[in-house]
Design an enzyme around this catalytic site. Structure first.
Site, mmCIF file in Angstrom:
data_model
loop_
_atom_site.group_PDB
_atom_site.id
_atom_site.type_symbol
_atom_site.label_atom_id
_atom_site.label_comp_id
_atom_site.label_asym_id
_atom_site.label_seq_id
_atom_site.Cartn_x
_atom_site.Cartn_y
_atom_site.Cartn_z
ATOM 1 N N HIS A 150 -1.514 0.400 -9.838
ATOM 2 C CA HIS A 150 -2.076 -0.548 -9.036
ATOM 3 C C HIS A 150 -2.834 -1.536 -9.514
ATOM 4 O O HIS A 150 -4.021 -1.939 -9.499
ATOM 5 C CB HIS A 150 -3.024 0.326 -8.145
ATOM 6 C CG HIS A 150 -3.318 -0.354 -6.796
ATOM 7 N ND1 HIS A 150 -3.821 0.266 -5.672
ATOM 8 C CD2 HIS A 150 -3.709 -1.748 -6.524
ATOM 9 C CE1 HIS A 150 -4.014 -0.549 -4.729
ATOM 10 N NE2 HIS A 150 -3.867 -1.624 -5.117
ATOM 11 N N ARG A 192 0.868 -1.160 -0.039
ATOM 12 C CA ARG A 192 0.222 -0.191 0.088
ATOM 13 C C ARG A 192 0.995 1.263 -0.241
ATOM 14 O O ARG A 192 1.773 1.277 0.624
ATOM 15 C CB ARG A 192 -0.813 -0.079 1.149
ATOM 16 C CG ARG A 192 -2.275 -0.801 1.129
ATOM 17 C CD ARG A 192 -3.028 -0.437 0.057
ATOM 18 N NE ARG A 192 -4.414 -1.223 0.195
ATOM 19 C CZ ARG A 192 -4.630 -1.958 -1.044
ATOM 20 N NH1 ARG A 192 -3.667 -2.354 -1.684
ATOM 21 N NH2 ARG A 192 -5.878 -2.577 -0.815
HETATM 22 C C1 GLV Z 1 -5.499 -4.438 -4.138
HETATM 23 O O1 GLV Z 1 -4.977 -3.691 -3.786
HETATM 24 C C2 GLV Z 1 -6.461 -5.429 -3.062
HETATM 25 O O2 GLV Z 1 -6.472 -4.872 -1.855
HETATM 26 O O3 GLV Z 1 -6.773 -6.511 -3.720
#
Ligand code: GLV
Length: 318
Positions: free
Chosen positions: A279, A231
């Site tokens: 992401h 994160r």
């Molecule tokens: C992606 O970031 C997830 O939390 O699966």
């Protein structure tokens, strides 16, 4: 009784919703699947909630929820909801497709940095033919920070490739005799000191926020490589830019950011020694995920303990 599907980010993606509906019907034909809000008439009938970024306050409208299942590995998207129903377990998504997806991306990133891809791309742009002797995997120390199902899968695959792999997590998690595991904050310095490549896979929690700040990035060996697939909030982005500038970090591979989408003009977009992805390291794959969710529902229906437990909504810790 029913399952409610409560997904904000993808609410316009009708196709994905229908994929979920069909997959859940295959795994749990007796359970009604209702999309919030249009298909839910009786709030009391709803026992399970499949959620991604639900609106604050919605979940506490279901009085008989047995668990809240995040549709991603992270549960931090629930943190902004100050009114989660009391005492309802929150489950993270643990499913084979997602684990494979992050593992592939982690191997790609580690191999790319291990073999200095950003440096060679810079040299290519300058039409510069320069050969350095590369290290091979047994000469390279990689540490995986975060040893949940995904971190353990990544560490195991890196060990298969011959890297010298260690791992760090907040609690003790031994899983493979080839991987030296440290745990607890008092061992973080030693773990970072032996991370030629530091691979961050930690969730965003109160305990991990800004964990990798300037002081801790300075504990890495000089010229280390950093990969963040966990994160954005766990890494101080200004400290990373300063460490890239000073040569403390040679290059970085990033998939997650403090602010997403990463704002236009942010220094990462054009940094020659940062490889950026939007992401997408870990995506939830409906077929395998529906199977994993159905398994948890069956456990709950049989009164068996749930797995993939991330937090209790009463503890307010996600
Ligand atoms: C992606 O970031 C997830 O939390 O699966």
């Amino acid at each position: 009784m029913s399952v409610v599907y409560l997904v904000n980010q993808y609410s316009t993606e009708a196709e994905l919703t229908e994929e979920w509906r069909a997959a859940m019907a295959r795994h749990l034909p007796e359970m009604a699947f209702q999309v919030w809000p249009d298909e839910v008439s009786d709030l009391e009938q709803v026992r399970y909630a499949l959620v991604w970024k639900p609106d604050a306050g919605v979940l506490c409208r279901f009085p008989n929820l047995r668990f809240i299942q995040s549709l991603g590995a992270g549960v931090d998207h629930l943190r902004s909801d100050g009114a989660l129903p009391q005492g309802v377990p929150i489950l993270r998504m643990t499913e084979d497709g997602l684990t494979r997806s992050v593992t592939e991306c982690a191997l790609l990133a580690v191999l790319a940095l291990h073999r200095d891809l950003p440096l060679y791309l810079e040299r290519q742009a300058r039409q510069e033919w320069l050969q350095d002797t590369p290290k091979i995997a047994p000469m390279r120390k990689v540490c995986v920070f975060g040893l949940g199902p995904i971190g353990r899968s990544v560490a195991t695959r890196l060990a298969d490739l011959g890297f010298v792999v260690s791992g760090w997590s907040r609690t003790d998690k031994q899983f493979d005799s080839r991987v030296r595991v440290r745990h607890g904050e008092e061992t973080l310095k030693a773990a970072l000191q032996e991370s030629e490549i530091a691979l961050l896979l930690l969730p965003d929690t109160a305990a991990t926020r800004n964990l990798f700040n300037a002081e801790r990035l300075a504990w890495l060996p000089r010229g280390a490589y950093l990969v963040n697939l966990g994160r954005g909030a766990i890494l101080d982005e200004s400290a990373l830019l300063a460490a890239l500038e000073s040569g403390q970090i040679a290059s970085a591979w990033l998939d997650v950011y403090h602010k997403e989408p990463l704002p236009q003009g942010h220094a990462f977009w054009s940094h020659p020694r940062v490889v950026m992805m939007p992401h997408i390291a870990g995506i939830t794959y409906v077929e395998t995920a529906a199977q994993a969710v159905a398994e948890q529902i069956k456990r709950a229906e049989r009164g068996e303990p749930l797995t993939n437990y991330a937090a209790d909504s009463a503890s307010r810790t996600p």
